[in-house]
Write an enzyme that holds these catalytic residues in place. Structure first.
Site, short mmCIF file in Angstrom:
data_model
loop_
_atom_site.label_atom_id
_atom_site.label_comp_id
_atom_site.label_asym_id
_atom_site.label_seq_id
_atom_site.Cartn_x
_atom_site.Cartn_y
_atom_site.Cartn_z
CG HIS A 122 -1.92 0.93 1.49
ND1 HIS A 122 -1.62 2.38 1.71
CD2 HIS A 122 -3.29 1.10 1.25
CE1 HIS A 122 -2.68 3.09 1.89
NE2 HIS A 122 -3.64 2.20 1.49
CG ASP A 199 0.97 -2.39 6.17
OD1 ASP A 199 0.06 -2.38 7.15
OD2 ASP A 199 0.71 -1.58 5.03
CD GLN A 202 -6.69 -4.40 4.27
OE1 GLN A 202 -7.44 -5.19 4.73
NE2 GLN A 202 -7.07 -3.03 3.93
CE LYS A 225 -6.88 -0.24 6.21
NZ LYS A 225 -7.53 0.49 5.28
CB CYS A 364 -3.60 3.48 -1.62
SG CYS A 364 -4.48 4.79 -1.31
#
Ligand code: PLP
Length: 406
Positions: A122, A199, A202, A225, A364
């Site tokens: 991302h 990261d 998600q 999220k 993104c």
């Protein structure tokens, strides 16, 4: 037994209509809806318990501070961090990765040093590293995904050279749903002394996370999220890395003493938290994580994986639908295009008329779009409250879009 209807009842927005149709919310990859416990905590936070944290000696400030600070422990529990001192509270993944770029990488990396990224990152895990490329001559090395969208950990490790100073990698692609074996990457990278930033924006939403088991150096999450408020988040930073990091944002709260000539910083993790934070947002995130842990991340993963398999089987019957990414064990995130010239924005507009909320665009993820050779996709991303009926409604709406646009 996972009772999805009971869970749905916890999310007030799911009972509303959009364009005269029941809402089918499939834009969870962008931001998830909030359960009533979170909404109530936000209301209570402002209506009954609000004051600034850390600095007041009055009742409300102490109460807000206690509630706000307790979230550090909740996040540590959610990520299975060894200590809550390894949790820096912030506004989300973007801030967390920027903190590492400015605070840890910038002072340490020199021209010619390398950072390894995958092509499916991302922009939040790309642009902060471009800053180092532009400003310091750091080299970004890109690892491709395979044709099915999977990422071979060995391909990442093969990209390591003596110049490699960091691997920054997503645990789950927000476009393809690909889950990355980040533990295999940290194991191989640490063997040659290379730190790993994960990261988890998600990845933390779709399966249980254990940062001790992954053994990563940095793990970033974002509250909105995780069914919590926007403007909340955190980053796990391993103790040794925390000691190596210099403060990113300066201001109140992150100091012990300031004079005209000197500044003495607070102890970590407070050293990395300047200014008035998102107080109520963070308290709301704590409530959201407690909610998730009560339902059980294993149970959520099993539910979403069943939905993924159901959706994948349905999509197989639509020979005009291209799904990007088929990696084994992927999350229930489907990026799609229709055969022919139909634009992703037109597809999503038609879906919206049926009450189906999806996202269209580049998500993104510019380098991944280039790799896939598309300018935009239409993305349906599932969450803990979605049902097989939602999949059926999506498929009906896609058939309508195909009829209208083909
Ligand atoms: N990383 C990934 C994989 C994401 O999907 C997102 C958000 O879409 C981010 C980072 C950035 O998260 P935030 O905008 O909450 O900082």
């Amino acid at each position: 037994m996972y009772d999805v209807q009971k869970i749905r009842a916890d999310f007030p927005i799911l009972s509303r209509e959009v364009n005269g149709k029941p809402l089918v919310y499939l834009d969870n990859g962008a931001s998830a809806q909030k359960p009533k416990v979170v909404i109530d905590a936000i209301t209570k936070g402002y209506a009954e318990e609000y004051a600034n944290v850390h600095r007041g000696l009055h009742y409300l400030s102490n109460l807000a501070t206690e509630k706000y600070e307790s979230v550090r422990g909740t996040i540590a529990k959610f990520l299975n961090a060894a200590s809550e001192d390894e949790i820096v509270l912030n506004s989300g993944t973007t801030e967390g990765i920027n903190m590492v770029a400015y605070g840890w990488a910038m002072p340490r990396l020199q021209a010619g040093d390398e950072i390894i990224l995958s092509v499916m990152e991302h922009h939040a895990n790309i642009v902060p590293w471009h800053f180092l490329r532009e400003r310091q001559g750091v080299v970004l090395k890109w690892v491709d995904v395979a044709a099915d969208g999977s990422l071979d950990p060995q391909a990442v490790l093969d990209a390591i050279t003596p110049k490699t100073k960091l691997i920054a990698i997503t645990q789950c692609s927000n476009v393809l749903g690909t889950m990355v074996d980040v533990k295999a990457i940290t194991t191989g990278a640490h063997a040659v002394g290379v730190p790993v930033l994960v990261d988890g924006s998600q990845g933390s939403v779709h399966a249980p996370v254990d940062v001790q088991d992954i053994n990563c150096d940095f793990y970033a999450i974002t509250g909105h999220k995780l069914y919590g408020p926007s403007g909340s988040g955190a980053i796990f930073v391993k103790k040794d890395r925390m000691a190596e990091m210099r403060p990113f944002i300066g201001g109140g709260d992150m100091i012990k003493e300031v004079s005209k000539d000197t500044v003495i910083y607070n102890d970590p993790p407070m050293k990395f938290e300047a200014g008035t934070p998102g107080i109520v947002q963070t308290i709301g995130l704590g409530v959201a994580l407690d909610y998730l842990m009560e339902v059980g991340m294993d149970n959520i993963a099993a539910h979403e994986n069943a939905l993924r398999d159901y959706a994948a089987a349905k999509f197989k019957g639509l020979n005009w639908l291209n799904i990007q990414g088929h990696a084994a064990g992927k999350a229930a995130i489907f990026s799609m295009t229709l055969q022919g010239a139909a634009h992703a924005h037109d597809i999503s507009t038609i879906l919206d008329k049926r009450g189906v909320a999806v996202r269209a665009g580049h998500h993104c993820a510019g380098p991944l779009m280039d790799h896939l050779g598309v300018s935009a996709t239409c993305r349906a991303s599932f969450g803990m409250y979605n049902t097989t009926q939602d999949v059926d409604t999506l498929v009906d709406a896609l058939e309508l879009a195909h009829d209208l646009l083909a």
